[in-house]
Design a protein around this motif. Structure first.
Motif, mmCIF file in Angstrom:
data_model
loop_
_atom_site.group_PDB
_atom_site.id
_atom_site.type_symbol
_atom_site.label_atom_id
_atom_site.label_comp_id
_atom_site.label_asym_id
_atom_site.label_seq_id
_atom_site.Cartn_x
_atom_site.Cartn_y
_atom_site.Cartn_z
ATOM 1 N N SER A 1 -24.307 -21.396 2.935
ATOM 2 C CA SER A 1 -24.461 -20.341 3.825
ATOM 3 C C SER A 1 -25.381 -20.576 4.873
ATOM 4 C CB SER A 1 -24.538 -19.021 3.284
ATOM 5 O OG SER A 1 -23.606 -18.379 2.193
ATOM 6 N N GLU A 2 -26.485 -21.064 4.507
ATOM 7 C CA GLU A 2 -27.335 -21.647 5.588
ATOM 8 C C GLU A 2 -27.041 -22.451 6.481
ATOM 9 O OE1 GLU A 2 -31.090 -20.261 6.985
ATOM 10 O OE2 GLU A 2 -29.861 -19.274 5.451
ATOM 11 N N ASP A 3 -26.405 -23.504 5.948
ATOM 12 C CA ASP A 3 -26.000 -24.618 6.416
ATOM 13 C C ASP A 3 -24.574 -24.500 7.343
ATOM 14 O OD1 ASP A 3 -27.989 -26.071 5.742
ATOM 15 O OD2 ASP A 3 -26.956 -27.005 4.194
ATOM 16 N N ASN A 4 -23.746 -23.437 6.848
ATOM 17 C CA ASN A 4 -22.296 -23.047 7.402
ATOM 18 C C ASN A 4 -22.540 -21.504 7.916
ATOM 19 O OD1 ASN A 4 -19.956 -22.543 8.616
ATOM 20 N ND2 ASN A 4 -19.181 -24.383 7.599
ATOM 21 N N PHE A 5 -23.169 -21.041 8.632
ATOM 22 C CA PHE A 5 -23.275 -19.369 8.927
ATOM 23 C C PHE A 5 -21.877 -18.651 9.249
ATOM 24 C CE2 PHE A 5 -23.900 -15.959 11.835
ATOM 25 C CZ PHE A 5 -24.881 -15.266 11.094
ATOM 26 N N ASP A 6 -21.024 -19.411 9.739
ATOM 27 C CA ASP A 6 -19.789 -18.623 10.241
ATOM 28 C C ASP A 6 -18.859 -18.567 8.891
ATOM 29 O OD1 ASP A 6 -20.359 -18.027 12.971
ATOM 30 O OD2 ASP A 6 -19.772 -20.141 13.391
ATOM 31 N N LEU A 7 -18.720 -19.835 7.956
ATOM 32 C CA LEU A 7 -18.077 -19.703 7.052
ATOM 33 C C LEU A 7 -18.811 -18.640 5.892
ATOM 34 C CD1 LEU A 7 -15.864 -21.014 5.211
ATOM 35 C CD2 LEU A 7 -17.103 -22.711 4.522
ATOM 36 N N GLY A 8 -20.037 -18.505 5.763
ATOM 37 C CA GLY A 8 -20.745 -17.907 4.841
ATOM 38 C C GLY A 8 -20.343 -16.328 5.343
ATOM 39 N N LEU A 9 -20.483 -15.978 6.419
ATOM 40 C CA LEU A 9 -19.957 -14.584 6.738
ATOM 41 C C LEU A 9 -18.624 -14.319 6.376
ATOM 42 C CD1 LEU A 9 -21.738 -13.876 10.281
ATOM 43 C CD2 LEU A 9 -22.135 -12.830 8.065
ATOM 44 N N LYS A 10 -17.771 -15.162 6.693
ATOM 45 C CA LYS A 10 -16.340 -14.947 6.547
ATOM 46 C C LYS A 10 -16.046 -14.887 4.873
ATOM 47 C CE LYS A 10 -11.800 -17.280 7.215
ATOM 48 N NZ LYS A 10 -11.130 -18.210 7.882
ATOM 49 N N VAL A 11 -16.779 -15.743 4.088
ATOM 50 C CA VAL A 11 -16.410 -15.521 2.685
ATOM 51 C C VAL A 11 -17.339 -14.458 2.119
ATOM 52 C CG1 VAL A 11 -16.673 -16.798 0.374
ATOM 53 C CG2 VAL A 11 -15.486 -17.937 2.515
ATOM 54 N N ASN A 12 -18.658 -14.444 2.385
ATOM 55 C CA ASN A 12 -19.555 -13.461 1.683
ATOM 56 C C ASN A 12 -19.470 -12.087 2.113
ATOM 57 O OD1 ASN A 12 -20.333 -15.578 0.122
ATOM 58 N ND2 ASN A 12 -22.224 -16.080 1.363
ATOM 59 N N VAL A 13 -18.885 -11.849 3.525
ATOM 60 C CA VAL A 13 -18.992 -10.491 3.895
ATOM 61 C C VAL A 13 -17.550 -10.057 4.186
ATOM 62 C CG1 VAL A 13 -19.568 -8.975 5.712
ATOM 63 C CG2 VAL A 13 -21.185 -10.681 5.205
ATOM 64 N N ASP A 14 -16.830 -10.860 4.962
ATOM 65 C CA ASP A 14 -15.457 -10.163 5.452
ATOM 66 C C ASP A 14 -14.417 -10.197 4.294
ATOM 67 O OD1 ASP A 14 -16.378 -10.394 8.130
ATOM 68 O OD2 ASP A 14 -15.370 -12.426 8.281
ATOM 69 N N SER A 15 -14.558 -11.130 3.361
ATOM 70 C CA SER A 15 -13.601 -11.146 2.107
ATOM 71 C C SER A 15 -13.961 -10.166 1.152
ATOM 72 C CB SER A 15 -13.409 -12.512 1.531
ATOM 73 O OG SER A 15 -14.619 -12.959 0.619
ATOM 74 N N VAL A 16 -15.192 -9.838 1.052
ATOM 75 C CA VAL A 16 -15.619 -8.788 0.219
ATOM 76 C C VAL A 16 -15.309 -7.442 0.744
ATOM 77 C CG1 VAL A 16 -17.635 -7.562 -0.869
ATOM 78 C CG2 VAL A 16 -17.681 -9.976 -0.569
ATOM 79 N N ARG A 17 -15.415 -7.429 2.034
ATOM 80 C CA ARG A 17 -14.886 -5.968 2.532
ATOM 81 C C ARG A 17 -13.437 -5.765 2.263
ATOM 82 N NH1 ARG A 17 -14.222 -3.674 8.805
ATOM 83 N NH2 ARG A 17 -13.705 -1.660 8.134
ATOM 84 N N SER A 18 -12.544 -6.729 2.431
ATOM 85 C CA SER A 18 -11.117 -6.653 2.257
ATOM 86 C C SER A 18 -10.828 -6.419 0.856
ATOM 87 C CB SER A 18 -10.589 -8.154 2.759
ATOM 88 O OG SER A 18 -10.696 -8.399 4.036
ATOM 89 N N LEU A 19 -11.617 -7.032 -0.083
ATOM 90 C CA LEU A 19 -11.479 -6.988 -1.524
ATOM 91 C C LEU A 19 -11.780 -5.192 -1.943
ATOM 92 C CD1 LEU A 19 -10.561 -7.933 -4.248
ATOM 93 C CD2 LEU A 19 -13.179 -8.782 -4.432
#
Length: 337
Positions: free
Chosen positions: A88-106
């Motif tokens: 997540s630290e090395d790829n900020f945008d992917l981290g947000l997409k997976v760790n925040v956006d997908s959790v909210r969708s779930l």
């Protein structure tokens, strides 16, 4: 076919989630359990009462399909997928997409299908120490404010807040578990900053070299760095226990629980390795100090108050690092790790 309790588990190709799936199938308190396991790579778990699904959880339609399998709407969701800390630290945008956006969708999908069935689905979320940072008290208490110092910790805290709010509104029955660093993880190293804490035990016990990014030698002052850990055995037990705790036992204002752990240092871990497997094993650890890893680990708590978690029925390790290393060595020799 009579369907018993249905559990959806995300991130099921990962080591910890796959072990949770195995444990659920053997859980005496969940007889006749049926599992829906999913990940970006199709989970390998095979059993008569398991549906394994390859799914991209950043796609809302694919999330929805997990709630419309032959097993129907899950009774419990284990949300265990994510991009790990260094990733997540090395790829900020992917981290947000997976760790925040997908959790909210779930969460939204869980809410929708729960409403259709007239029930509040249990939603168990694995968070961690990364939600903390900055100046911390000697002991982290249940009311210690989280101030993350990493992209991973920030995303975990955002998801925690959403789960608490969805629970407050009665959309779901949330259980947020802040895991200590889990040791010793078998398998290949993960893209987590904490992965080296398992690697410096696991690889030497397998006769392989491990890189320690903390300090330049065993006696380096940096190896006195303290961290809060728990054995994989107790973590697995507690992830199953979480499903069985009555909602009424949690404090009214939050569903966050810091799972029980114990304090150790990098040097104590290495000393336990030497005690269990001798100086030759310790010589397989190569030191390459990494400032980024050190900064992230230093921002995590050194100790947390176990009393609230223990009052809920969670369990803790006894005896420190030596029994943890000895148990993992036994697993290696038995071909289980």
């Amino acid at each position: 076919m009579t369907i018993g309790e249905v559990v959806l588990l995300t991130g099921a190709s990962g080591w910890l989630a796959s072990r949770v799936a195995d444990a659920l199938l053997k859980d005496p308190l969940t007889p006749n359990a049926f599992l829906i396991v999913t990940d970006i790579a199709k989970p390998r778990l095979e059993a008569d009462n398991v549906i394994a699904v390859q799914a991209d959880l950043t796609d809302n339609d694919q999330i929805d399909s997990l709630f419309t399998t032959a097993y129907g709407v899950p009774d419990t969701v284990y949300c265990m997928h994510g991009i790990m800390s260094r990733g997540s630290e090395d790829n900020f945008d992917l981290g947000l997409k997976v760790n925040v956006d997908s959790v909210r969708s779930l969460l939204e999908t869980t809410r929708k299908h729960g409403n259709l069935k007239g029930k509040s689905i249990k939603f168990i979320f694995t968070s961690g120490l990364a939600v903390y940072g900055g100046p911390l008290p000697p002991i982290v208490e249940p009311d210690t404010s989280p101030t993350p110092q990493s992209a991973y910790g920030t995303s975990k805290l955002i998801s925690e807040l959403l789960i608490n709010e969805y629970t407050r509104r009665g959309f779901i029955d949330g259980r947020i578990l802040r895991l200590p660093t889990v040791i010793v993880r078998p398998g290949q190293p993960a893209a987590a900053t904490s992965a080296f804490l398992s690697a410096i035990i696991r690889e030497p016990l397998k006769g392989e070299v491990a890189i320690c990014p903390i300090g330049n030698s065993f006696d380096s002052p940096q190896t006195e760095l303290k961290t809060w850990v728990a054995s994989s055995k107790s973590i697995l037990q507690n992830l199953i226990i979480a499903k069985h705790i009555p909602a009424s036992k949690f404090t009214p204002h939050t569903r966050v629980v810091c799972l029980p752990g114990f304090t150790t240092t990098v040097r104590e871990m290495l000393e336990a390795l030497r005690q269990v497997s001798g100086p030759e094993a310790l010589r397989r650890v190569v030191f390459r100090d990494d400032e980024t890893d050190r900064r992230i680990v230093r921002s995590w708590p050194e100790k947390a108050d176990n009393s609230y978690a223990l009052s809920l029925g969670f369990v803790k390790d006894e005896g420190g690092m030596v029994p943890v290393v000895r148990r993992f060595k036994d697993d290696v020799q038995a071909g289980l790790a």
